[in-house]
Write an enzyme that holds these catalytic residues in place. Structure first.
Site, PDB file in Angstrom:
ATOM      1  CG  PHE A  22     -29.204  13.701   9.526  1.00 54.27           C
ATOM      2  CD1 PHE A  22     -30.188  12.783   9.216  1.00 54.27           C
ATOM      3  CD2 PHE A  22     -28.428  13.479  10.658  1.00 54.27           C
ATOM      4  CE1 PHE A  22     -30.398  11.660  10.004  1.00 54.27           C
ATOM      5  CE2 PHE A  22     -28.628  12.371  11.443  1.00 54.27           C
ATOM      6  CZ  PHE A  22     -29.610  11.455  11.123  1.00 54.27           C
ATOM      7  CB  ALA A  57     -24.195  13.577   4.619  1.00 52.23           C
ATOM      8  CE1 TYR A  58     -26.075   6.384   0.379  1.00 55.96           C
ATOM      9  CE2 TYR A  58     -28.089   7.185  -0.659  1.00 55.96           C
ATOM     10  CZ  TYR A  58     -27.083   6.237  -0.551  1.00 55.96           C
ATOM     11  OH  TYR A  58     -27.099   5.140  -1.375  1.00 55.96           O
ATOM     12  CD  GLU A  59     -30.581  11.789   0.997  1.00 57.54           C
ATOM     13  OE1 GLU A  59     -30.153  12.289   2.064  1.00 57.54           O
ATOM     14  OE2 GLU A  59     -30.902  10.590   0.883  1.00 57.54           O
ATOM     15  CB  ILE A  83     -22.545  12.215  14.458  1.00 60.24           C
ATOM     16  CG1 ILE A  83     -22.347  13.725  14.239  1.00 60.24           C
ATOM     17  CG2 ILE A  83     -22.064  11.805  15.849  1.00 60.24           C
ATOM     18  CD1 ILE A  83     -23.164  14.597  15.152  1.00 60.24           C
ATOM     19  CG  ASP A  86     -24.927   2.825  19.419  1.00 62.61           C
ATOM     20  OD1 ASP A  86     -23.816   3.337  19.696  1.00 62.61           O
ATOM     21  OD2 ASP A  86     -25.960   3.004  20.078  1.00 62.61           O
ATOM     22  CB  THR A  87     -25.810   0.736  13.126  1.00 60.76           C
ATOM     23  OG1 THR A  87     -26.054   1.992  12.469  1.00 60.76           O
ATOM     24  CG2 THR A  87     -26.861   0.513  14.201  1.00 60.76           C
ATOM     25  CG  HIS A  89     -27.038   4.627   8.797  1.00 62.91           C
ATOM     26  ND1 HIS A  89     -27.786   4.042   7.800  1.00 62.91           N
ATOM     27  CD2 HIS A  89     -27.336   5.942   8.748  1.00 62.91           C
ATOM     28  CE1 HIS A  89     -28.497   4.966   7.195  1.00 62.91           C
ATOM     29  NE2 HIS A  89     -28.239   6.126   7.750  1.00 62.91           N
ATOM     30  NE  ARG A 128     -12.392  17.671  14.152  1.00 62.27           N
ATOM     31  CZ  ARG A 128     -12.143  17.445  15.440  1.00 62.27           C
ATOM     32  NH1 ARG A 128     -13.042  17.756  16.357  1.00 62.27           N
ATOM     33  NH2 ARG A 128     -10.998  16.931  15.828  1.00 62.27           N
TER      34      ARG A 128
HETATM   35  N1  INI Z   1     -27.215  11.929   7.475  1.00 57.45           N
HETATM   36  C1  INI Z   1     -26.328  12.861   7.859  1.00 57.45           C
HETATM   37  O1  INI Z   1     -26.186  13.894   7.176  1.00 57.45           O
HETATM   38  N2  INI Z   1     -25.594  12.695   8.986  1.00 57.45           N
HETATM   39  C2  INI Z   1     -25.704  11.582   9.761  1.00 57.45           C
HETATM   40  O2  INI Z   1     -25.020  11.501  10.800  1.00 57.45           O
HETATM   41  C3  INI Z   1     -26.631  10.582   9.373  1.00 57.45           C
HETATM   42  N3  INI Z   1     -26.784   9.406  10.190  1.00 57.45           N
HETATM   43  O3  INI Z   1     -26.006   9.201  11.114  1.00 57.45           O
HETATM   44  O4  INI Z   1     -27.676   8.621   9.978  1.00 57.45           O
HETATM   45  C4  INI Z   1     -27.387  10.774   8.189  1.00 57.45           C
HETATM   46  N4  INI Z   1     -28.273   9.857   7.782  1.00 57.45           N
HETATM   47  C5  INI Z   1     -29.280  10.117   6.783  1.00 57.45           C
HETATM   48  C6  INI Z   1     -28.772   9.910   5.379  1.00 57.45           C
HETATM   49  O5  INI Z   1     -27.875  10.929   5.003  1.00 57.45           O
HETATM   50  C7  INI Z   1     -29.932   9.912   4.368  1.00 57.45           C
HETATM   51  O6  INI Z   1     -30.593  11.156   4.392  1.00 57.45           O
HETATM   52  C8  INI Z   1     -30.962   8.822   4.621  1.00 57.45           C
HETATM   53  O7  INI Z   1     -30.332   7.560   4.741  1.00 57.45           O
HETATM   54  C9  INI Z   1     -32.003   8.753   3.471  1.00 57.45           C
HETATM   55  O8  INI Z   1     -31.378   8.513   2.209  1.00 57.45           O
END
Ligand code: INI
Length: 156
Positions: A22, A57-59, A83, A86-87, A89, A128
Site C-alpha cells: 500500500f 501496514a495492518y499486515e 496516510i 477522510d475516515t 480507518h 520523509r
Molecule cells: N494500508 C497502508 O499501508 N496504508 C494506508 O494508508 C492504508 N489506508 O489508508 O487504508 C492501508 N490500508 C490497508 C490495510 O493496511 C490493510 O491491508 C487492509 O485493511 C486489509 O487488512
C-alpha cells in the site's frame, strides 16, 4: 562503571524487512534507504537480507511475528506508509500496526524497527521518504543495527 552503547557495524547480521505494498511508490524509497544503510554502514551481506512484501501496514505485525518465530533473523525492519484519509480507518491501521510491531519485539526479545510513516497527506510522506526530512527507512535500519549490538552486549 559499565556503559553499553550500540555500534552499527553488524557484518554477520541476518535482517528481514517486512514492507507494505500500500503506497508502494513511497515505500520503495524507504526500502532503498534501509538497504543502503544495511549494506554501506552495517556491512550486512546481500544474501543476509530478506524482503517480505505484505498487502498493507495492518499486515506488518503478523508478518513480523512469523519472521520472529522462525528465529532466522537478528532484527526485523517494518516499512510502510499510512496516510490519513477522510475516515477513521487511518487510526485503526496505524494503532494496530505500531502496537502490534511493538508486541512482537517485546515478546520475541528481537529488535523490530518501526519504519512506518504516519502522515496527514502524501506530500508529508514523500518528504520523509528521502526528499526533504530524511528517510524513515534509513533511520529504521540504523536503529535495527544498533539494537542488535546493544542486545548482544547486554547478554554477554
Ligand atoms: N494500508 C497502508 O499501508 N496504508 C494506508 O494508508 C492504508 N489506508 O489508508 O487504508 C492501508 N490500508 C490497508 C490495510 O493496511 C490493510 O491491508 C487492509 O485493511 C486489509 O487488512
Amino acid at each position: 562503571m559499565n556503559v553499553i552503547e550500540g555500534i552499527v557495524l553488524t557484518s554477520d547480521a541476518r535482517i528481514a524487512i517486512a514492507i507494505s505494498r500500500f503506497n508502494h511508490f513511497v515505500n520503495n524509497s524507504l526500502l532503498d534507504g534501509a538497504i543502503d544503510i544495511l549494506k554501506r554502514i552495517g556491512q550486512v551481506k546481500d544474501k543476509d537480507i530478506t524482503v517480505v512484501w505484505v498487502p498493507g501496514a495492518y499486515e506488518l505485525p503478523l508478518a513480523a511475528k512469523v519472521l520472529a518465530d522462525s528465529k532466522k533473523y537478528d532484527a526485523i525492519i517494518a516499512l510502510g506508509t499510512i496516510i490519513r484519509g477522510d475516515t477513521s480507518h487511518f487510526e485503526f491501521v496505524a494503532d494496530q500496526c505500531s502496537s502490534g510491531l511493538s508486541t512482537v519485539a517485546t515478546r520475541a526479545s528481537l529488535p523490530v524497527a518501526f519504519g512506518v510513516l504516519t502522515t496527514e497527506n502524501i506530500e508529508q510522506a514523500i518528504e520523509r521518504a528521502g526528499i526533504k526530512v530524511g528517510n524513515k527507512g534509513a533511520e529504521a535500519a540504523l536503529t535495527a543495527l544498533e539494537m542488535i549490538n546493544i542486545l548482544k552486549a547486554i547478554k554477554e
